[in-house]
Write a protein that holds these residues in place. Structure first.
Motif, PDB file in Angstrom:
ATOM      1  N   GLN A   1       0.834  -1.250  -0.030  1.00 21.22           N
ATOM      2  CA  GLN A   1      -0.092   0.096  -0.121  1.00 21.22           C
ATOM      3  C   GLN A   1       0.886   1.204   0.113  1.00 21.22           C
ATOM      4  O   GLN A   1       0.432   2.275  -0.541  1.00 21.22           O
ATOM      5  N   ASN A   2       1.803   1.418   0.722  1.00 19.28           N
ATOM      6  CA  ASN A   2       2.848   2.533   0.931  1.00 19.28           C
ATOM      7  C   ASN A   2       3.955   2.503  -0.139  1.00 19.28           C
ATOM      8  O   ASN A   2       4.885   3.415   0.179  1.00 19.28           O
ATOM      9  N   ALA A   3       4.059   1.772  -1.043  1.00 13.38           N
ATOM     10  CA  ALA A   3       5.015   1.651  -2.085  1.00 13.38           C
ATOM     11  C   ALA A   3       5.045   3.105  -2.873  1.00 13.38           C
ATOM     12  O   ALA A   3       4.162   3.702  -3.082  1.00 13.38           O
ATOM     13  N   ASP A   4       6.514   3.770  -3.024  1.00 13.08           N
ATOM     14  CA  ASP A   4       6.787   4.846  -3.655  1.00 13.08           C
ATOM     15  C   ASP A   4       6.611   4.624  -5.183  1.00 13.08           C
ATOM     16  O   ASP A   4       7.689   4.433  -5.725  1.00 13.08           O
ATOM     17  N   MET A   5       5.617   4.792  -5.824  1.00 12.93           N
ATOM     18  CA  MET A   5       5.293   4.635  -7.073  1.00 12.93           C
ATOM     19  C   MET A   5       6.126   5.562  -7.942  1.00 12.93           C
ATOM     20  O   MET A   5       6.544   5.391  -9.014  1.00 12.93           O
ATOM     21  N   GLN A   6       6.123   7.078  -7.610  1.00 16.06           N
ATOM     22  CA  GLN A   6       6.748   7.854  -8.325  1.00 16.06           C
ATOM     23  C   GLN A   6       8.489   7.494  -8.223  1.00 16.06           C
ATOM     24  O   GLN A   6       9.063   7.664  -9.123  1.00 16.06           O
ATOM     25  N   GLY A   7       9.025   7.033  -7.113  1.00 19.50           N
ATOM     26  CA  GLY A   7      10.212   6.688  -6.807  1.00 19.50           C
ATOM     27  C   GLY A   7      10.465   5.422  -7.966  1.00 19.50           C
ATOM     28  O   GLY A   7      11.488   5.540  -8.501  1.00 19.50           O
TER      29      GLY A   7
ATOM     30  N   LYS B   1      -5.962   4.660 -13.194  1.00 20.42           N
ATOM     31  CA  LYS B   1      -5.691   5.752 -12.108  1.00 20.42           C
ATOM     32  C   LYS B   1      -4.265   6.109 -12.445  1.00 20.42           C
ATOM     33  O   LYS B   1      -3.336   5.214 -12.483  1.00 20.42           O
ATOM     34  N   LEU B   2      -3.930   7.464 -12.777  1.00 21.12           N
ATOM     35  CA  LEU B   2      -2.480   7.760 -13.068  1.00 21.12           C
ATOM     36  C   LEU B   2      -1.795   7.752 -11.705  1.00 21.12           C
ATOM     37  O   LEU B   2      -2.406   8.043 -10.583  1.00 21.12           O
ATOM     38  N   ILE B   3      -0.631   7.139 -11.719  1.00 28.48           N
ATOM     39  CA  ILE B   3      -0.065   6.946 -10.432  1.00 28.48           C
ATOM     40  C   ILE B   3       1.541   7.330 -10.440  1.00 28.48           C
ATOM     41  O   ILE B   3       2.052   7.702  -9.486  1.00 28.48           O
ATOM     42  N   ALA B   4       2.059   7.704 -11.638  1.00 30.18           N
ATOM     43  CA  ALA B   4       3.252   8.316 -11.749  1.00 30.18           C
ATOM     44  C   ALA B   4       3.239   8.771 -13.109  1.00 30.18           C
ATOM     45  O   ALA B   4       2.774   8.574 -14.027  1.00 30.18           O
ATOM     46  N   SER B   5       4.423   9.991 -13.093  1.00 31.42           N
ATOM     47  CA  SER B   5       4.680  10.444 -14.451  1.00 31.42           C
ATOM     48  C   SER B   5       5.909  11.081 -14.563  1.00 31.42           C
ATOM     49  O   SER B   5       6.398  11.816 -13.356  1.00 31.42           O
ATOM     50  N   VAL B   6       6.691  11.013 -15.443  1.00 28.72           N
ATOM     51  CA  VAL B   6       8.212  11.483 -15.452  1.00 28.72           C
ATOM     52  C   VAL B   6       8.363  12.267 -16.917  1.00 28.72           C
ATOM     53  O   VAL B   6       7.864  11.335 -17.882  1.00 28.72           O
ATOM     54  N   LYS B   7       8.521  13.473 -17.082  1.00 27.55           N
ATOM     55  CA  LYS B   7       8.507  14.082 -18.447  1.00 27.55           C
ATOM     56  C   LYS B   7      10.130  14.779 -18.644  1.00 27.55           C
ATOM     57  O   LYS B   7      10.414  15.477 -17.654  1.00 27.55           O
ATOM     58  N   SER B   8      10.742  14.523 -19.635  1.00 29.32           N
ATOM     59  CA  SER B   8      11.962  15.193 -19.771  1.00 29.32           C
ATOM     60  C   SER B   8      11.777  16.598 -19.894  1.00 29.32           C
ATOM     61  O   SER B   8      10.838  17.026 -20.692  1.00 29.32           O
TER      62      SER B   8
END
Length: 62
Positions: free
Chosen positions: A15-21, A53-60
């Protein structure tokens, strides 16, 4: 040549996993491959019981 690539992960996640990480780590790993320029990485939770459901995003920034 610009392409969109889909990667499917079948994982168990606490549950507490760092998805953005996780997205940041995946971004660094992908960018370490010669010949690949990552423009954007977007992760969705595609749970069979609910809508995506959006859980993380990285854009250059380049």
């Amino acid at each position: 040549m610009k392409k969109k690539i889909v990667l499917v992960l079948d994982v168990d996640i606490k549950q507490n996993a760092d998805m953005q990480g996780m997205a940041d780590a995946m971004s660094k790993a992908i960018q370490s491959v010669d010949g690949i320029v990552l423009h954007e990485l977007v992760m969705f939770d595609n749970d069979e019981t609910s809508a995506d459901k959006l859980i993380a995003s990285v854009k250059s920034e380049g």
